[in-house]
Design a protein around this motif. Structure first.
Motif, PDB file in Angstrom:
ATOM      1  N   ASN A 248      54.187  28.691  43.234  1.00 38.60           N
ATOM      2  CA  ASN A 248      52.743  28.626  43.290  1.00 38.60           C
ATOM      3  C   ASN A 248      52.315  27.182  43.072  1.00 38.60           C
ATOM      4  O   ASN A 248      52.576  26.606  42.033  1.00 38.60           O
ATOM      5  CB  ASN A 248      52.165  29.531  42.194  1.00 38.60           C
ATOM      6  CG  ASN A 248      50.669  29.659  42.294  1.00 38.60           C
ATOM      7  OD1 ASN A 248      50.022  28.926  43.021  1.00 38.60           O
ATOM      8  ND2 ASN A 248      50.139  30.598  41.561  1.00 38.60           N
TER       9      ASN A 248
ATOM     10  N   ARG B 244      49.131  26.066  43.063  1.00 41.48           N
ATOM     11  CA  ARG B 244      47.716  25.974  42.697  1.00 41.48           C
ATOM     12  C   ARG B 244      47.556  25.355  41.313  1.00 41.48           C
ATOM     13  O   ARG B 244      48.418  25.480  40.460  1.00 41.48           O
ATOM     14  CB  ARG B 244      47.079  27.365  42.723  1.00 41.48           C
ATOM     15  CG  ARG B 244      47.118  27.983  44.118  1.00 41.48           C
ATOM     16  CD  ARG B 244      46.395  29.260  44.171  1.00 41.48           C
ATOM     17  NE  ARG B 244      47.126  30.283  43.407  1.00 41.48           N
ATOM     18  CZ  ARG B 244      46.773  31.540  43.326  1.00 41.48           C
ATOM     19  NH1 ARG B 244      45.690  31.956  43.932  1.00 41.48           N
ATOM     20  NH2 ARG B 244      47.477  32.394  42.631  1.00 41.48           N
TER      21      ARG B 244
ATOM     22  N   GLU C 180      42.233  26.950  40.051  1.00 40.05           N
ATOM     23  CA  GLU C 180      42.409  27.890  41.162  1.00 40.05           C
ATOM     24  C   GLU C 180      43.018  29.196  40.675  1.00 40.05           C
ATOM     25  O   GLU C 180      42.631  30.271  41.122  1.00 40.05           O
ATOM     26  CB  GLU C 180      43.296  27.266  42.248  1.00 40.05           C
ATOM     27  CG  GLU C 180      42.654  26.113  42.970  1.00 40.05           C
ATOM     28  CD  GLU C 180      43.609  25.395  43.916  1.00 40.05           C
ATOM     29  OE1 GLU C 180      43.115  24.774  44.863  1.00 40.05           O
ATOM     30  OE2 GLU C 180      44.832  25.464  43.700  1.00 40.05           O
ATOM     31  N   VAL C 181      43.950  29.102  39.746  1.00 42.30           N
ATOM     32  CA  VAL C 181      44.579  30.300  39.194  1.00 42.30           C
ATOM     33  C   VAL C 181      43.552  31.125  38.429  1.00 42.30           C
ATOM     34  O   VAL C 181      43.462  32.345  38.606  1.00 42.30           O
ATOM     35  CB  VAL C 181      45.778  29.929  38.284  1.00 42.30           C
ATOM     36  CG1 VAL C 181      46.297  31.145  37.543  1.00 42.30           C
ATOM     37  CG2 VAL C 181      46.882  29.285  39.100  1.00 42.30           C
TER      38      VAL C 181
ATOM     39  N   THR D  44      40.306  31.150  38.788  1.00 40.40           N
ATOM     40  CA  THR D  44      39.365  31.724  39.754  1.00 40.40           C
ATOM     41  C   THR D  44      39.971  32.926  40.462  1.00 40.40           C
ATOM     42  O   THR D  44      39.325  33.968  40.613  1.00 40.40           O
ATOM     43  CB  THR D  44      38.947  30.655  40.790  1.00 40.40           C
ATOM     44  OG1 THR D  44      38.375  29.546  40.102  1.00 40.40           O
ATOM     45  CG2 THR D  44      37.948  31.206  41.785  1.00 40.40           C
ATOM     46  N   ALA D  45      41.217  32.814  40.891  1.00 43.98           N
ATOM     47  CA  ALA D  45      41.890  33.914  41.582  1.00 43.98           C
ATOM     48  C   ALA D  45      42.056  35.120  40.666  1.00 43.98           C
ATOM     49  O   ALA D  45      41.818  36.260  41.080  1.00 43.98           O
ATOM     50  CB  ALA D  45      43.248  33.463  42.123  1.00 43.98           C
ATOM     51  N   VAL D  46      42.446  34.878  39.420  1.00 43.74           N
ATOM     52  CA  VAL D  46      42.632  35.979  38.470  1.00 43.74           C
ATOM     53  C   VAL D  46      41.302  36.649  38.180  1.00 43.74           C
ATOM     54  O   VAL D  46      41.195  37.880  38.169  1.00 43.74           O
ATOM     55  CB  VAL D  46      43.298  35.479  37.167  1.00 43.74           C
ATOM     56  CG1 VAL D  46      43.256  36.541  36.086  1.00 43.74           C
ATOM     57  CG2 VAL D  46      44.733  35.068  37.444  1.00 43.74           C
TER      58      VAL D  46
ATOM     59  N   ASN E 191      38.502  36.700  40.067  1.00 45.83           N
ATOM     60  CA  ASN E 191      38.042  37.447  41.241  1.00 45.83           C
ATOM     61  C   ASN E 191      38.873  38.706  41.467  1.00 45.83           C
ATOM     62  O   ASN E 191      38.333  39.769  41.783  1.00 45.83           O
ATOM     63  CB  ASN E 191      38.073  36.561  42.489  1.00 45.83           C
ATOM     64  CG  ASN E 191      37.019  35.480  42.442  1.00 45.83           C
ATOM     65  OD1 ASN E 191      35.982  35.620  41.802  1.00 45.83           O
ATOM     66  ND2 ASN E 191      37.285  34.361  43.104  1.00 45.83           N
ATOM     67  N   GLY E 192      40.191  38.603  41.308  1.00 45.70           N
ATOM     68  CA  GLY E 192      41.056  39.762  41.491  1.00 45.70           C
ATOM     69  C   GLY E 192      40.792  40.844  40.459  1.00 45.70           C
ATOM     70  O   GLY E 192      40.777  42.040  40.768  1.00 45.70           O
TER      71      GLY E 192
ATOM     72  N   ASN F 200      41.909  44.679  41.194  1.00 41.52           N
ATOM     73  CA  ASN F 200      43.286  44.526  41.644  1.00 41.52           C
ATOM     74  C   ASN F 200      44.220  44.700  40.441  1.00 41.52           C
ATOM     75  O   ASN F 200      44.110  43.992  39.442  1.00 41.52           O
ATOM     76  CB  ASN F 200      43.454  43.135  42.275  1.00 41.52           C
ATOM     77  CG  ASN F 200      44.838  42.892  42.811  1.00 41.52           C
ATOM     78  OD1 ASN F 200      45.827  43.091  42.114  1.00 41.52           O
ATOM     79  ND2 ASN F 200      44.901  42.460  44.058  1.00 41.52           N
TER      80      ASN F 200
ATOM     81  N   TYR G 183      46.267  41.647  39.076  1.00 39.28           N
ATOM     82  CA  TYR G 183      45.433  40.678  38.356  1.00 39.28           C
ATOM     83  C   TYR G 183      44.980  41.235  37.012  1.00 39.28           C
ATOM     84  O   TYR G 183      44.823  40.484  36.048  1.00 39.28           O
ATOM     85  CB  TYR G 183      44.242  40.245  39.207  1.00 39.28           C
ATOM     86  CG  TYR G 183      44.643  39.299  40.321  1.00 39.28           C
ATOM     87  CD1 TYR G 183      45.104  38.021  40.033  1.00 39.28           C
ATOM     88  CD2 TYR G 183      44.571  39.680  41.646  1.00 39.28           C
ATOM     89  CE1 TYR G 183      45.479  37.145  41.035  1.00 39.28           C
ATOM     90  CE2 TYR G 183      44.941  38.815  42.662  1.00 39.28           C
ATOM     91  CZ  TYR G 183      45.399  37.551  42.349  1.00 39.28           C
ATOM     92  OH  TYR G 183      45.782  36.689  43.341  1.00 39.28           O
TER      93      TYR G 183
END
Length: 129
Positions: free
Chosen positions: A54, A56, A60-61, A63-65, A67-68, A73, A76
């Motif tokens: 990864n 990122r 970014e991590v 944000t992804a976590v 949002n997921g 999800n 996440y």
């Protein structure tokens, strides 16, 4: 009427509750994420023969976590549980810092600040290449 001073025993109670509830909350979130993950991906077999790195950065991590997890999800949600489990002792160190400041125990304030610096450094270099 006399006001009681916020003492060491109060901090010990808060720290004990933080550790206790932090572990239970993180376990619950990860368990819920595991159930959601199995419901949606229970029959899927993951291929672990190739490592996927990864690239990122930490933002970014996060944000992804975020949002997921908001989208429900399962993987996440499990990751949020793991993050909460990691943050529990970190918050304990921060609370200890405030306790030592109130007690005017400057040796332990210094030691605790060194521990916090090590934690921040470890996290920073753990996500950068």
């Amino acid at each position: 009427m006399q006001h009681e001073k916020f003492g060491e025993k109060d901090f010990q109670t808060i720290i004990g509750n933080l550790l206790r509830y932090g572990v239970w909350i993180s376990l619950s979130v990860a368990f819920l994420g595991g159930i959601v993950y199995l419901i949606h991906n229970g029959s899927h077999i993951e291929d672990y023969s190739v490592f996927k790195e990864n690239d990122r950065n930490i933002f970014e991590v996060i944000t992804a976590v975020y949002n997921g997890a908001i989208q429900g999800n399962g993987s996440y949600l499990i990751f949020v549980g793991i993050i909460l489990l990691f943050l529990t002792p970190v918050l304990r160190v921060l609370l200890s810092l405030f306790s030592f400041i109130l007690e005017k125990d400057y040796l332990y304030v210094g030691i605790t600040l060194i521990v916090i610096a090590i934690i921040i450094t470890s996290i920073s270099f753990g996500f950068s290449h």
